[in-house]
Motif scaffolding. Structure first.
Motif, short mmCIF file in Angstrom:
data_model
loop_
_atom_site.label_atom_id
_atom_site.label_comp_id
_atom_site.label_asym_id
_atom_site.label_seq_id
_atom_site.Cartn_x
_atom_site.Cartn_y
_atom_site.Cartn_z
N VAL A 167 10.51 -0.89 3.87
CA VAL A 167 9.15 -1.05 3.38
C VAL A 167 8.30 -1.62 4.51
O VAL A 167 8.64 -2.66 5.08
CB VAL A 167 9.09 -1.95 2.14
CG1 VAL A 167 7.66 -2.01 1.60
CG2 VAL A 167 10.05 -1.45 1.05
N LEU A 168 7.21 -0.93 4.82
CA LEU A 168 6.34 -1.32 5.93
C LEU A 168 5.30 -2.31 5.42
O LEU A 168 4.44 -1.97 4.61
CB LEU A 168 5.66 -0.09 6.52
CG LEU A 168 6.61 0.98 7.08
CD1 LEU A 168 5.83 2.21 7.52
CD2 LEU A 168 7.42 0.42 8.24
N ALA A 169 5.38 -3.56 5.90
CA ALA A 169 4.52 -4.63 5.39
C ALA A 169 3.88 -5.44 6.51
O ALA A 169 3.53 -6.60 6.33
CB ALA A 169 5.35 -5.57 4.49
N ALA A 170 3.71 -4.81 7.69
CA ALA A 170 3.23 -5.55 8.86
C ALA A 170 1.76 -5.33 9.17
O ALA A 170 1.27 -5.86 10.17
CB ALA A 170 4.08 -5.18 10.08
N GLY A 171 1.04 -4.57 8.35
CA GLY A 171 -0.35 -4.26 8.66
C GLY A 171 -1.27 -5.46 8.56
O GLY A 171 -0.93 -6.50 7.96
N LEU A 172 -2.47 -5.32 9.11
CA LEU A 172 -3.43 -6.44 9.17
C LEU A 172 -4.29 -6.54 7.91
O LEU A 172 -4.85 -7.60 7.64
CB LEU A 172 -4.33 -6.28 10.39
CG LEU A 172 -3.60 -6.29 11.75
CD1 LEU A 172 -4.61 -6.04 12.87
CD2 LEU A 172 -2.87 -7.60 11.97
N GLY A 173 -4.45 -5.46 7.17
CA GLY A 173 -5.22 -5.51 5.92
C GLY A 173 -6.67 -5.90 6.10
O GLY A 173 -7.25 -6.57 5.24
N MET B 8 1.70 -6.07 -4.58
CA MET B 8 1.96 -4.66 -4.32
C MET B 8 3.36 -4.45 -3.75
O MET B 8 4.04 -3.49 -4.09
CB MET B 8 0.90 -4.09 -3.37
CG MET B 8 -0.43 -3.84 -4.04
SD MET B 8 -1.59 -2.89 -2.99
CE MET B 8 -2.38 -4.23 -2.11
N LEU B 9 3.79 -5.35 -2.87
CA LEU B 9 5.12 -5.25 -2.28
C LEU B 9 6.20 -5.25 -3.35
O LEU B 9 7.17 -4.50 -3.28
CB LEU B 9 5.34 -6.39 -1.29
CG LEU B 9 6.73 -6.53 -0.66
CD1 LEU B 9 7.14 -5.26 0.08
CD2 LEU B 9 6.76 -7.74 0.28
N ASP B 10 6.04 -6.09 -4.37
CA ASP B 10 7.04 -6.17 -5.43
C ASP B 10 7.08 -4.90 -6.27
O ASP B 10 8.14 -4.52 -6.78
CB ASP B 10 6.80 -7.39 -6.32
CG ASP B 10 7.29 -8.67 -5.67
OD1 ASP B 10 8.11 -8.59 -4.75
OD2 ASP B 10 6.84 -9.76 -6.08
N HIS B 11 5.93 -4.25 -6.46
CA HIS B 11 5.95 -2.98 -7.17
C HIS B 11 6.86 -1.99 -6.45
O HIS B 11 7.65 -1.27 -7.07
CB HIS B 11 4.53 -2.41 -7.28
CG HIS B 11 3.67 -3.07 -8.31
ND1 HIS B 11 3.87 -2.89 -9.67
CD2 HIS B 11 2.61 -3.91 -8.18
CE1 HIS B 11 2.96 -3.59 -10.33
NE2 HIS B 11 2.19 -4.21 -9.45
#
Length: 253
Positions: free
Chosen positions: A12-18, A40-43
């Motif tokens: 799961v890609l979770a490194a973005g700056l948002g 959102m990550l948990d979904h």
């Protein structure tokens, strides 16, 4: 197509700056922004657990310790973390994590996407449809005309045999990429060190005629800004209620 019988490992890609989600993301990474009552990550991780994945890799960068601490509380799936001191983009992030992933097949999903399921769960459909004899990449697509919050021109044409063609110079294309995919790790051979986009490996698979698409048959929500989040919440609540009712009906059959 003959589906793969192997259960891929997941990342799961979770490194973005948002950045577009500011000011919410001034104090938390976008993957931890709550949607329908949970991050959102948990979904995404819950969908992986439902699909039978007992382990997943999650990368992190911006406010990364918050992500590391959050996933450390999970047991299903068990989460391995891949922190990035320098932002490696999507391709570089997956390449860095490959030693923790399967040598044959990897399911990759963005952490900041939200969808409801169709007739079958999306992860199950992707795994069943991936044919390693003919595919190096299988991308989950969605119709531009049907997505909530998507305002782009589309990414791909989906051809009769399932192979993809980029929009290129065309003014629009009917499908966009959802951020969910199954990839062969061999696509990362001879790719750049450090930061690069997954578009590099898509182009490699496209050039070889081994990049295919699968159209998601549930609902897809593009949540890029705080206003889009506020607008999406009541619609998502209704979509989730419909999904639960459908699952309950199936369970009674």
């Amino acid at each position: 197509m003959t589906g793969s019988t192997q259960k891929a490992q997941a990342m799961v890609l979770a490194a973005g700056l948002g950045k577009r989600m500011r000011p919410i993301t001034d104090t938390m990474p976008k993957p931890l922004v709550p949607v329908a009552g949970k991050p959102m990550l948990d979904h995404v991780l819950d969908k992986l657990a439902a699909a039978g994945f007992d382990q997943a890799v999650v990368n992190s960068h911006y406010l990364g310790q918050m992500i590391v601490d959050h996933v450390g509380m999970r047991s299903t799936p068990k989460v391995l973390t891949s922190p990035e001191s320098d932002l490696l983009e999507t391709g570089g992030g997956v390449k860095k994590a490959l030693p923790m992933l399967d040598r044959d097949l990897v399911l990759v999903a963005n952490a900041d996407v939200f969808w409801t399921e169709g007739a079958e769960p999306l992860f199950d459909r992707l795994m069943a449809a991936f044919d390693p004899e003919h595919m190096d990449a299988l991308l989950a697509l969605y119709p531009v005309s049907g997505a909530f919050g998507y305002d782009g021109a589309g990414d791909f044409f989906w051809q009769v045999d399932g192979r993809l063609k980029r929009r290129g110079d065309a003014p629009s294309a009917p499908y966009f990429f959802t951020g969910v995919q199954v990839l062969s790790p061999r696509l990362f051979e001879n790719t750049p060190d450090g930061s690069f986009s997954l578009n590099v490996v898509y182009d490699k698979a496209l050039a070889a005629g081994r990049c295919y698409g699968l159209v998601h048959d549930g609902r897809h929500f593009h949540i890029g800004t705080p206003d889009a989040l506020a607008e999406a919440e009541p619609i998502i609540a209704g979509a989730l209620e419909d999904e639960r009712a459908k699952q309950a009906t199936v369970g009674e059959l």
